[in-house]
Write a protein that holds these residues in place. Structure first.
Motif, mmCIF file in Angstrom:
data_model
loop_
_atom_site.group_PDB
_atom_site.id
_atom_site.type_symbol
_atom_site.label_atom_id
_atom_site.label_comp_id
_atom_site.label_asym_id
_atom_site.label_seq_id
_atom_site.Cartn_x
_atom_site.Cartn_y
_atom_site.Cartn_z
ATOM 1 N N UNK A 51 9.220 5.564 1.788
ATOM 2 C CA UNK A 51 9.283 4.896 3.096
ATOM 3 C C UNK A 51 10.705 4.940 3.645
ATOM 4 N N UNK A 52 11.162 6.168 3.775
ATOM 5 C CA UNK A 52 12.506 6.438 4.316
ATOM 6 C C UNK A 52 13.603 5.796 3.481
ATOM 7 N N UNK A 53 13.415 5.900 2.156
ATOM 8 C CA UNK A 53 14.384 5.396 1.175
ATOM 9 C C UNK A 53 14.553 3.873 1.217
ATOM 10 N N UNK A 54 13.507 3.174 1.590
ATOM 11 C CA UNK A 54 13.556 1.712 1.593
ATOM 12 C C UNK A 54 12.705 1.097 0.486
ATOM 13 N N UNK A 55 11.937 1.910 -0.209
ATOM 14 C CA UNK A 55 11.063 1.391 -1.260
ATOM 15 C C UNK A 55 11.275 2.180 -2.542
ATOM 16 N N UNK A 56 11.443 1.462 -3.655
ATOM 17 C CA UNK A 56 11.696 2.120 -4.936
ATOM 18 C C UNK A 56 10.452 2.368 -5.770
ATOM 19 N N UNK A 57 9.343 1.704 -5.423
ATOM 20 C CA UNK A 57 8.108 1.862 -6.180
ATOM 21 C C UNK A 57 6.926 1.967 -5.237
ATOM 22 N N UNK A 58 5.900 2.634 -5.718
ATOM 23 C CA UNK A 58 4.654 2.778 -4.961
ATOM 24 C C UNK A 58 4.036 1.396 -4.725
ATOM 25 N N UNK A 59 3.634 1.135 -3.506
ATOM 26 C CA UNK A 59 3.128 -0.179 -3.116
ATOM 27 C C UNK A 59 1.757 -0.484 -3.719
ATOM 28 N N UNK A 60 0.775 0.365 -3.511
ATOM 29 C CA UNK A 60 -0.599 0.219 -4.015
ATOM 30 C C UNK A 60 -1.330 -1.010 -3.483
ATOM 31 N N UNK A 61 -0.826 -1.637 -2.440
ATOM 32 C CA UNK A 61 -1.490 -2.807 -1.865
ATOM 33 C C UNK A 61 -2.322 -2.374 -0.662
ATOM 34 N N UNK A 62 -3.499 -1.831 -0.928
ATOM 35 C CA UNK A 62 -4.377 -1.345 0.131
ATOM 36 C C UNK A 62 -5.195 -2.490 0.698
ATOM 37 N N UNK A 63 -5.358 -2.483 2.012
ATOM 38 C CA UNK A 63 -6.080 -3.564 2.680
ATOM 39 C C UNK A 63 -7.408 -3.118 3.270
ATOM 40 N N UNK A 64 -7.659 -1.814 3.318
ATOM 41 C CA UNK A 64 -8.950 -1.323 3.820
ATOM 42 C C UNK A 64 -9.557 -0.338 2.830
ATOM 43 N N UNK A 91 -5.400 -1.735 -9.259
ATOM 44 C CA UNK A 91 -5.567 -0.386 -8.726
ATOM 45 C C UNK A 91 -4.729 0.617 -9.502
ATOM 46 N N UNK A 92 -3.473 0.306 -9.712
ATOM 47 C CA UNK A 92 -2.600 1.217 -10.462
ATOM 48 C C UNK A 92 -3.117 1.490 -11.854
ATOM 49 N N UNK A 93 -3.584 0.441 -12.510
ATOM 50 C CA UNK A 93 -4.101 0.630 -13.867
ATOM 51 C C UNK A 93 -5.334 1.519 -13.888
#
Length: 125
Positions: A51-64, A91-93
């Protein structure tokens, strides 16, 4: 690559570009990412994955369910999708179990070793 070039390439903030430009330039030099097409692909991937070097880990918080299934439909059925919405650890697991050196779903490795770093590398290995 200058901070200004990095900012233009991925649309990151100027302060972030200053922090990352030299490291990414070195990474490209060390890995033969030395022609414009390769550089563009590398920087585009980094821009999206981090996310343009603003996030260090995958979010995985899907809402839909639609978006979740578009990305991970190979690992989750439509009927199961609601069970994984807004549950990033679960989800990640599921989606990263038994892949890239991770243990099974119960091991917790999938979430622990989800995409990390600017390029979103996944897995224990």
């Amino acid at each position: 690559m200058t901070p200004e070039q990095l900012q233009a390439a991925i649309g990151c903030r100027p302060d972030i570009a200053v922090l990352w430009a030299k490291s990414l330039d070195n990474a490209m030099a060390m890995n033969a990412i030395d022609v414009p097409r390769r550089q563009a692909a590398f920087l585009a991937t980094i821009g999206v994955e981090s996310r343009r070097l603003t996030r260090g880990f995958e979010d995985l918080n899907y809402t839909t369910a639609d978006r979740l299934l578009k990305i991970f439909g190979r690992y989750i059925t439509q009927a199961e999708a609601p069970e994984f919405l807004r549950k990033p650890e679960r989800l990640g697991n599921r989606v990263y179990a038994n892949r890239n050196g991770n243990g099974d779903e119960a091991s917790g490795d999938g979430y622990r070793y989800r995409g990390g770093g600017p390029i979103g590398l996944t897995g224990r290995n």
